[in-house]
Design a protein around this motif. Structure first.
Motif, PDB file in Angstrom:
ATOM      1  N   VAL A   1      10.978   9.952   7.870  1.00 36.60           N
ATOM      2  CA  VAL A   1      10.336   9.160   6.814  1.00 36.60           C
ATOM      3  C   VAL A   1       9.034   8.595   7.367  1.00 36.60           C
ATOM      4  N   VAL A   2       7.940   8.751   6.612  1.00 29.82           N
ATOM      5  CA  VAL A   2       6.657   8.186   7.021  1.00 29.82           C
ATOM      6  C   VAL A   2       6.490   6.818   6.375  1.00 29.82           C
ATOM      7  N   GLU A   3       5.933   5.884   7.136  1.00 35.73           N
ATOM      8  CA  GLU A   3       5.692   4.544   6.605  1.00 35.73           C
ATOM      9  C   GLU A   3       4.251   4.422   6.122  1.00 35.73           C
ATOM     10  N   PRO A   4       4.017   3.621   5.074  1.00 27.41           N
ATOM     11  CA  PRO A   4       2.656   3.477   4.540  1.00 27.41           C
ATOM     12  C   PRO A   4       1.762   2.698   5.488  1.00 27.41           C
TER      13      PRO A   4
ATOM     14  N   MET B   1       0.848  -1.195   0.000  1.00 26.69           N
ATOM     15  CA  MET B   1       0.000   0.000   0.000  1.00 26.69           C
ATOM     16  C   MET B   1       0.878   1.237   0.000  1.00 26.69           C
ATOM     17  N   SER B   2       0.632   2.166  -0.908  1.00 25.43           N
ATOM     18  CA  SER B   2       1.461   3.353  -1.010  1.00 25.43           C
ATOM     19  C   SER B   2       1.107   4.339   0.091  1.00 25.43           C
ATOM     20  N   VAL B   3       2.053   5.241   0.365  1.00 23.26           N
ATOM     21  CA  VAL B   3       1.829   6.261   1.392  1.00 23.26           C
ATOM     22  C   VAL B   3       0.613   7.105   1.044  1.00 23.26           C
ATOM     23  N   GLY B   4       0.446   7.435  -0.239  1.00 18.82           N
ATOM     24  CA  GLY B   4      -0.638   8.312  -0.641  1.00 18.82           C
ATOM     25  C   GLY B   4      -1.952   7.603  -0.936  1.00 18.82           C
ATOM     26  N   GLU B   5      -2.073   6.329  -0.594  1.00 18.49           N
ATOM     27  CA  GLU B   5      -3.309   5.570  -0.833  1.00 18.49           C
ATOM     28  C   GLU B   5      -4.491   6.307  -0.204  1.00 18.49           C
ATOM     29  N   GLY B   6      -5.648   6.269  -0.858  1.00 17.06           N
ATOM     30  CA  GLY B   6      -6.822   6.955  -0.347  1.00 17.06           C
ATOM     31  C   GLY B   6      -7.234   6.438   1.027  1.00 17.06           C
ATOM     32  N   LEU B   7      -7.887   7.291   1.788  1.00 15.33           N
ATOM     33  CA  LEU B   7      -8.258   6.935   3.150  1.00 15.33           C
ATOM     34  C   LEU B   7      -9.214   5.743   3.185  1.00 15.33           C
ATOM     35  N   GLY B   8     -10.125   5.653   2.226  1.00 13.56           N
ATOM     36  CA  GLY B   8     -11.057   4.524   2.210  1.00 13.56           C
ATOM     37  C   GLY B   8     -10.323   3.194   2.146  1.00 13.56           C
ATOM     38  N   ALA B   9      -9.340   3.080   1.255  1.00  7.15           N
ATOM     39  CA  ALA B   9      -8.549   1.846   1.138  1.00  7.15           C
ATOM     40  C   ALA B   9      -7.724   1.608   2.394  1.00  7.15           C
ATOM     41  N   GLN B  10      -7.203   2.673   2.972  1.00  7.92           N
ATOM     42  CA  GLN B  10      -6.421   2.537   4.201  1.00  7.92           C
ATOM     43  C   GLN B  10      -7.300   2.036   5.354  1.00  7.92           C
ATOM     44  N   LEU B  11      -8.537   2.501   5.408  1.00  5.86           N
ATOM     45  CA  LEU B  11      -9.459   2.028   6.449  1.00  5.86           C
ATOM     46  C   LEU B  11      -9.785   0.551   6.263  1.00  5.86           C
ATOM     47  N   ASP B  12      -9.968   0.122   5.002  1.00  5.97           N
ATOM     48  CA  ASP B  12     -10.216  -1.301   4.730  1.00  5.97           C
ATOM     49  C   ASP B  12      -9.054  -2.152   5.225  1.00  5.97           C
ATOM     50  N   ASP B  13      -7.840  -1.721   4.919  1.00  7.66           N
ATOM     51  CA  ASP B  13      -6.649  -2.449   5.338  1.00  7.66           C
ATOM     52  C   ASP B  13      -6.530  -2.468   6.857  1.00  7.66           C
ATOM     53  N   TYR B  14      -6.810  -1.343   7.480  1.00 10.57           N
ATOM     54  CA  TYR B  14      -6.730  -1.243   8.939  1.00 10.57           C
ATOM     55  C   TYR B  14      -7.717  -2.199   9.602  1.00 10.57           C
ATOM     56  N   LEU B  15      -8.937  -2.269   9.066  1.00  6.88           N
ATOM     57  CA  LEU B  15      -9.954  -3.153   9.633  1.00  6.88           C
ATOM     58  C   LEU B  15      -9.544  -4.616   9.513  1.00  6.88           C
ATOM     59  N   ARG B  16      -8.884  -4.980   8.432  1.00 11.18           N
ATOM     60  CA  ARG B  16      -8.396  -6.356   8.295  1.00 11.18           C
ATOM     61  C   ARG B  16      -7.373  -6.675   9.387  1.00 11.18           C
ATOM     62  N   ARG B  17      -6.561  -5.701   9.723  1.00 10.47           N
ATOM     63  CA  ARG B  17      -5.528  -5.924  10.738  1.00 10.47           C
ATOM     64  C   ARG B  17      -6.063  -5.806  12.167  1.00 10.47           C
ATOM     65  N   TRP B  18      -7.049  -4.951  12.369  1.00  9.22           N
ATOM     66  CA  TRP B  18      -7.577  -4.692  13.719  1.00  9.22           C
ATOM     67  C   TRP B  18      -9.104  -4.826  13.723  1.00  9.22           C
ATOM     68  N   PRO B  19      -9.635  -6.029  13.506  1.00 10.06           N
ATOM     69  CA  PRO B  19     -11.091  -6.198  13.420  1.00 10.06           C
ATOM     70  C   PRO B  19     -11.827  -5.786  14.697  1.00 10.06           C
ATOM     71  N   GLU B  20     -11.150  -5.839  15.834  1.00  5.45           N
ATOM     72  CA  GLU B  20     -11.791  -5.438  17.086  1.00  5.45           C
ATOM     73  C   GLU B  20     -12.036  -3.930  17.157  1.00  5.45           C
ATOM     74  N   GLU B  21     -11.485  -3.176  16.220  1.00  6.99           N
ATOM     75  CA  GLU B  21     -11.693  -1.727  16.182  1.00  6.99           C
ATOM     76  C   GLU B  21     -12.726  -1.327  15.123  1.00  6.99           C
ATOM     77  N   ALA B  22     -13.617  -2.250  14.791  1.00 10.60           N
ATOM     78  CA  ALA B  22     -14.613  -2.009  13.734  1.00 10.60           C
ATOM     79  C   ALA B  22     -15.465  -0.785  14.017  1.00 10.60           C
ATOM     80  N   ALA B  23     -15.837  -0.568  15.274  1.00 12.68           N
ATOM     81  CA  ALA B  23     -16.694   0.577  15.605  1.00 12.68           C
ATOM     82  C   ALA B  23     -15.979   1.895  15.303  1.00 12.68           C
ATOM     83  N   THR B  24     -14.707   1.958  15.616  1.00 13.93           N
ATOM     84  CA  THR B  24     -13.929   3.172  15.329  1.00 13.93           C
ATOM     85  C   THR B  24     -13.795   3.378  13.828  1.00 13.93           C
TER      86      THR B  24
END
Length: 198
Positions: A107-110, A1-24
């Motif tokens: 340096v920011v990480e994606p 995932m690139s640093v500049g990836e859209g927020l929607g895609a980043q949220l999808d990826d985040y939810l896959r990694r942290w499913p317990e944070e679905a409400a957030t």
């Protein structure tokens, strides 16, 4: 995932990694869905709530994080600030880290490292409002000599393990320190399989 990836895609990826944070994640998706002309969720003038970005700014060893004694809030927190119209929140986090620390070679990480929605109390003529804060890992270079900006009362490098076990630390700082520990202090993004990726 690139640093500049859209927020929607980043949220999808985040939810896959942290499913317990679905409400957030859903709170962030709700704000993103309402973004548009007349309802810009990336500007501070949208007082129903707006996006901000923060940096989990770690040293080269991955054992310390740079925190600010926030001038307005009077608490030790991660560096960060308002998007001010920029929809690339990773870039915002990096910019804020540079401006508030004076550190070169950052340096920011994606990928999203953490999400936090928190209430900002009324201050002067600005009413209370919600910040939807997207946090990213930012890595320091060789030079760790920071400069305290007008945004801060002070800056300090803090041991991440100590934050995770400090009952007086901000709850979201403890959560991020715990996530960092789960990744073995590497900043690797945690996947559902229990494996790590960069």
């Amino acid at each position: 995932m690139s640093v500049g990836e859209g927020l929607g895609a980043q949220l999808d990826d985040y939810l896959r990694r942290w499913p317990e944070e679905a409400a957030t994640v859903e709170l962030f998706r709700g704000l993103l869905a309402g973004h548009g002309p007349g309802a810009n969720a990336y500007v501070r003038e949208r007082l129903e709530g707006h996006f901000t970005a923060s940096a989990w700014l770690v040293d080269r060893t991955g054992t310390r994080v740079l925190l600010t004694h926030h001038r307005k809030l009077g608490r030790w927190l991660q560096l960060g600030g308002h998007a001010d119209g920029d929809e690339d929140l990773a870039r915002v986090a990096l910019t804020e880290a540079r401006e508030e620390s004076g550190l070169p070679g950052l340096v920011v990480e994606p990928g999203l490292f953490d999400l936090d929605r928190h209430w900002i109390p009324e201050r002067g003529e600005v009413p209370g409002h919600w910040h939807y804060d997207a946090r990213f890992v930012v890595r320091a270079g060789v030079d760790e000599r920071f400069v305290v900006s007008a945004e801060s009362l002070d800056l300090a490098w803090r041991d991440i393990g100590g934050i995770a076990n400090d009952a007086d630390a901000d709850a979201s700082l403890r959560r991020m320190a715990g996530k960092w520990g789960l990744a073995g202090g590497s900043g690797a993004l945690i996947r559902p399989s229990g494996t790590f990726s960069r």
